[in-house]
Write a protein that holds these residues in place. Structure first.
Motif, PDB file in Angstrom:
ATOM      1  N   UNK A 630       0.827  -1.210   0.000  1.00  0.00           N
ATOM      2  CA  UNK A 630       0.000   0.000   0.000  1.00  0.00           C
ATOM      3  C   UNK A 630       0.857   1.254   0.000  1.00  0.00           C
ATOM      4  N   UNK A 631       1.968   1.259   0.726  1.00  0.00           N
ATOM      5  CA  UNK A 631       2.848   2.427   0.757  1.00  0.00           C
ATOM      6  C   UNK A 631       3.507   2.661  -0.594  1.00  0.00           C
ATOM      7  N   UNK A 632       3.861   1.581  -1.292  1.00  0.00           N
ATOM      8  CA  UNK A 632       4.451   1.732  -2.620  1.00  0.00           C
ATOM      9  C   UNK A 632       3.453   2.367  -3.585  1.00  0.00           C
ATOM     10  N   UNK A 633       2.206   1.905  -3.527  1.00  0.00           N
ATOM     11  CA  UNK A 633       1.178   2.457  -4.419  1.00  0.00           C
ATOM     12  C   UNK A 633       0.836   3.906  -4.053  1.00  0.00           C
ATOM     13  N   UNK A 634       0.792   4.181  -2.761  1.00  0.00           N
ATOM     14  CA  UNK A 634       0.405   5.519  -2.322  1.00  0.00           C
ATOM     15  C   UNK A 634       1.472   6.552  -2.640  1.00  0.00           C
ATOM     16  N   UNK A 635       2.734   6.216  -2.423  1.00  0.00           N
ATOM     17  CA  UNK A 635       3.824   7.164  -2.625  1.00  0.00           C
ATOM     18  C   UNK A 635       4.393   7.114  -4.029  1.00  0.00           C
ATOM     19  N   UNK A 636       3.895   6.175  -4.866  1.00  0.00           N
ATOM     20  CA  UNK A 636       4.329   6.044  -6.259  1.00  0.00           C
ATOM     21  C   UNK A 636       5.838   5.880  -6.357  1.00  0.00           C
ATOM     22  N   UNK A 637       6.336   4.946  -5.585  1.00  0.00           N
ATOM     23  CA  UNK A 637       7.764   4.687  -5.550  1.00  0.00           C
ATOM     24  C   UNK A 637       8.165   3.749  -6.686  1.00  0.00           C
ATOM     25  N   UNK A 638       9.389   3.857  -7.188  1.00  0.00           N
ATOM     26  CA  UNK A 638       9.853   2.962  -8.269  1.00  0.00           C
ATOM     27  C   UNK A 638      10.215   1.569  -7.719  1.00  0.00           C
ATOM     28  N   UNK A 639       9.225   0.904  -7.180  1.00  0.00           N
ATOM     29  CA  UNK A 639       9.439  -0.407  -6.552  1.00  0.00           C
ATOM     30  C   UNK A 639       8.416  -1.383  -7.119  1.00  0.00           C
TER      31      UNK A 639
END
Length: 841
Positions: A630-639
């Protein structure tokens, strides 16, 4: 009279030899019997009977004769009827015989036909079987011929590979020899510089002392001449004093001359010894082939460079501590002592001696994939492979508690099954088959509050037979001894080595469950760790500097390695012609899905700065998986998030860079595995990563804002092939050598058990194991009491003590079956891995 024919027929049949039973006598035999009876009766004289009886007997006899005559007449008249009946019977029997002959002949013909058909079918089956056997034989011959060709080709390829490998090994040895020669040249130059510095200091000290003595003599002569010049009245006592002063002055001058001669002799002897040492060091390349380990090199250096008490002379010359007039330079002070004690271990701590028996005690066992289950097993296997007599002491959990730690469906009813699984894992995953390794098990329990396994009702120090109590390695010595209030390890074993794996202070600091804050738990954990390590160990080896210092002998040394499969992957990748195509998948991170395992640091670093970063693939599973996604999707991180996968899986072979921003690990095994696989690693400059800084593919950063720029720069070029020395440093062979060195204590040092503070620590910890204090200690720390408090309060004090001893005795009988000293290795196979249950022995 209808019954007469039947009577006659039965009589005739009975007179036949074949039809009469053996027990029925014939008519002739009956007649003879009657005659014999009459003869026997007539032989005796008849008694005289009355007349009435004679008259009745005659009448009865007369009636019987009349009936007999009538019977004979009836039989004569019915003789024809009997003959007809006999003929009918004979005809019926003959007809029956004919039918039986016909049926028997037909049955025999049918049986003969069936037998012939069966024989023909069997004959055809035999022909078919022979045909199939010939076809199979031809196939086997063809396959054997093909196998022979394949074996010949494989042998040729192997020979070519061996030749190439020999060339690479020779290159590696030459490179290693050159590296050693460079290091030794540096060491020799430094030693020469130290010697020159020492000689210079000695010469300066001698010149300064001579100058001081010359000035003192001049001052004395000046004062004496002045006194002589201005003295008007010289008495006899003054003359006596002057003569005494002259005598004292001559003694001082002779003493100065003697000291100067001694100093010159010491310097000459030192130069002579240094000449001999230099000559031996020059011959080191010739001796290099017989130096098989770094410990041999250190021993050789101790016998050459440090020969002749050189370190003591250098150390004292640097101090330049002037003593009394008898030894102003201190060069003769305690010069007879050994100079290389710090290079020579004590006999008890020298694990390189022959016939040493090593016992390794750990707090976890496979299939729980944790560091304290995998690393001690590999350590024991490699020590056993080196020829040591090794015993591995493992915890056995009840089947009801195994489900919370082991993979789904994998439950062991007995220790023999779990040992079978451990040996199978060693053979398949570590490529090691060590039947000489002994595995022993002790009853244990899992404490969810602590998140750890502890022993249950046993004294671990006394589980090993007395004949094998030589050296013991305690994996996590603080964890093992928290609830160990039995015999003292240092009293039962010659040498006790502790290997610290886990940063329990950090766990306690972040554990705020309950009424006690984490800071208090951290202080208490630190106190307990210091107490048990001082009481029960001789030396503690810490994997990195992130762990706390404990009282006594402790040092930092990485005594862990990586499995051979990772080194094989790295060696295969290094042989590739095009490294760009071999490592072309970018960057990745592998770790358990917990925020404390580096995910938070990774997310924060990717959000810093304006530099765009390439995508990072993360592999892991755990309690925080959903929150991380959820944090990856929310912060739009390149992960790009993936599920957990084994680090040796082919999916991960093509990655070029391993990124690990975690600082919570003591020594990250994934980083070592990535280096062994030939990848670059990007890690923070942290005490937990000091060991990895020596490798050419390691990239470190001080500020997390540098992570993205360094990652982009690292992905531009492929990794460098590892040198043989780097491969050796990551292997378990090198880790075993480092353990043997780290476990040694300097010669002449005393064991901690002989000192006062470790003894006080042991008695303090032993007193904490007395009931009911022990149950209070277990309850406060979350392990739970041995005797439930409701039962303890419901009974008297004496009854509670009896119940406590009963519980302890029952704990020693918890294991359903103890293993023999040497168990055969048998693989549970893929079915056990799939279904999660291993059959009993």
């Amino acid at each position: 009279m209808a019954w007469l024919p039947l009577l006659f027929l039965s009589t005739a049949l009975l007179n036949q030899p074949l039809l009469r039973p053996l027990w029925l006598p014939s008519a002739r035999s009956c007649t003879l019997m009657c005659d014999s009876t009459q003869k026997s009766t007539s032989s005796h004289p008849q008694k005289r009977r009355p007349m009435l009886w004679s008259r009745l007997r005659r009448r009865f006899r007369h009636g019987r004769e009349e009936r007999h005559e009538e019977l004979l007449s009836d039989l004569e008249s019915d003789a024809g009827v009997v003959e007809d009946i006999a003929q009918d019977i004979e005809a019926v029997l003959e007809n029956r015989r004919k039918r039986l002959r016909l049926k028997l002949g037909k049955s025999l013909r049918i049986f003969r036909a069936e037998v012939l058909d069966e024989m023909e079918s069997q004959r055809s089956a035999v022909r078919d079987r022979q045909t199939r056997l010939k076809r199979r034989q031809s196939d086997i011959l063809d396959s054997l011929a093909a196998l022979r060709e394949d074996i010949v080709e494989e042998i040729e390829e192997t020979l070519l590979g061996v030749q190439k490998g020999g060339e690479r090994v020779e290159k590696g040895l030459n490179r290693l020899r050159s590296d050693w020669e460079q290091e030794l040249n540096i060491l020799i130059s430094e030693a020469r510089a130290d010697v020159d510095f020492a000689v210079q200091d000695i010469e300066e000290a001698i010149s300064d002392q001579r100058e001081e003595w010359r000035q003192a003599v001049d001052v004395f002569n000046k004062q004496y001449t002045q006194q002589e010049r201005f003295a008007l009245n010289v008495t006899t006592s003054d003359l006596f004093k002057r003569s005494e002063i002259d005598l004292r002055l001559s003694e001082i001058q002779s003493s100065i001359s003697a000291i100067s001669a001694d100093v010159e002799a010491e310097i000459a002897e030192f130069k002579q010894r240094w000449t001999v040492t230099t000559a031996r060091v020059k011959g080191l390349p010739k001796e290099l082939p017989r130096l098989r380990s770094l410990s041999d090199v250190r021993a050789y250096v101790a016998d050459t460079i440090f020969a002749g008490d050189t370190p003591q002379l250098v150390q004292r010359s640097r101090r330049r501590k002037l003593a009394n007039a008898q030894d102003p330079l201190g060069v003769r002070y305690d010069i007879g002592k050994s100079s290389d004690a710090w290079l020579r271990p004590t006999t008890e701590s020298n694990l390189r001696l022959a016939n040493r028996q090593i016992t390794i005690v750990t707090t976890a066992a496979l299939p729980w994939m944790t560091g304290t289950s995998v690393n001690p097993l590999l350590r024991a296997a490699h020590l056993a492979a080196k020829g040591y007599n090794v015993s591995l002491l493992l915890p056995f959990l009840p089947p009801s508690e195994q489900t919370s730690l082991f993979p789904s469906g994998l439950v062991f009813e007995r220790p023999a099954q779990q040992e079978q699984y451990s040996r199978w894992w060693l053979e398949t995953r570590a490529n090691m088959k060590v039947p000489q390794l002994r595995m022993r098990w002790y009853p244990a329990e899992y404490c969810p509050f602590l998140g750890a396994i502890i022993q249950k009702g046993v004294d671990l120090a006394q589980l090993v037979p007395e004949s094998e109590r030589d050296v013991v390695v305690l994996e996590e010595p603080e964890h093992i001894n928290w609830y160990h209030h039995g015999a003292r390890w240092t009293s039962l074993y010659s040498h006790v080595v502790g290997v610290a794996h886990t940063n329990y202070l950090q766990y306690a600091r972040f554990n705020n469950e309950g009424a006690v804050p984490g800071s208090v738990k951290e202080k208490w954990t630190q106190l307990m760790n210091n107490l048990v390590c001082a009481a029960y160990t001789d030396v503690v080896v810490k994997l990195s500097a992130t762990l706390q210092d404990v009282p006594g002998n402790n040092l930092v040394c990485n005594v862990h390695g990586v499995r051979s499969e990772f080194l094989a992957i790295g060696a295969a990748a290094a042989q590739a012609e095009d490294l760009d195509s071999t490592f072309s998948s970018g960057a990745y991170f592998l770790g358990k899905s917990l925020w404390t395992k580096g995910y938070r640091e990774l997310f924060d670093a990717l959000q810093m700065g304006s530099t765009n970063a390439t995508d990072i693939h993360t592999y892991g599973s755990g309690p925080d998986s959903e929150a991380i996604s959820a944090a990856v999707f929310e912060k739009k991180l390149p992960i790009i998030v993936h599920d957990a996968i084994d680090h040796a899986h082919p999916t991960l072979h093509g990655y070029r860079l391993f990124v690990n921003p975690s600082t919570s690990d003591v020594l990250c095994t994934a980083t070592a595995e990535a280096l062994a696989m030939g990848k670059k690693v990007l890690i923070p400059d942290h005490p937990s990563n000091i060991f990895f800084k020596q490798f050419s593919n390691t990239i470190t950063y001080d500020d997390p804002s540098e992570l993205k720029s360094l990652m982009n720069e690292a992905l531009e070029t492929p990794p460098l092939p590892m040198s043989p020395m780097e491969q050796y440093a990551l292997s378990w062979e090198a880790a075993t050598e480092r353990l043997l060195d780290a476990a040694a204590l300097p010669a002449g040092s005393r064991r901690p058990k002989e000192k006062l503070m470790p003894q006080l620590a042991y008695y303090t910890h032993f007193a904490m194991g007395v009931q009911p204090v022990f149950d209070v200690f277990r309850t406060v720390t979350g392990a739970g009491p041995e005797v439930p408090w409701d039962q303890r309060f419901a009974m008297s004090w004496r009854g509670s003590r009896v119940l406590t001893r009963k519980v302890q005795r029952q704990g020693r009988r918890l294991l359903p079956r103890q293993l023999p000293e040497r168990s055969a290795v048998s693989s549970p196979g893929e079915e056990a891995q799939a279904h999660g249950r291993i059959e009993a022995d």
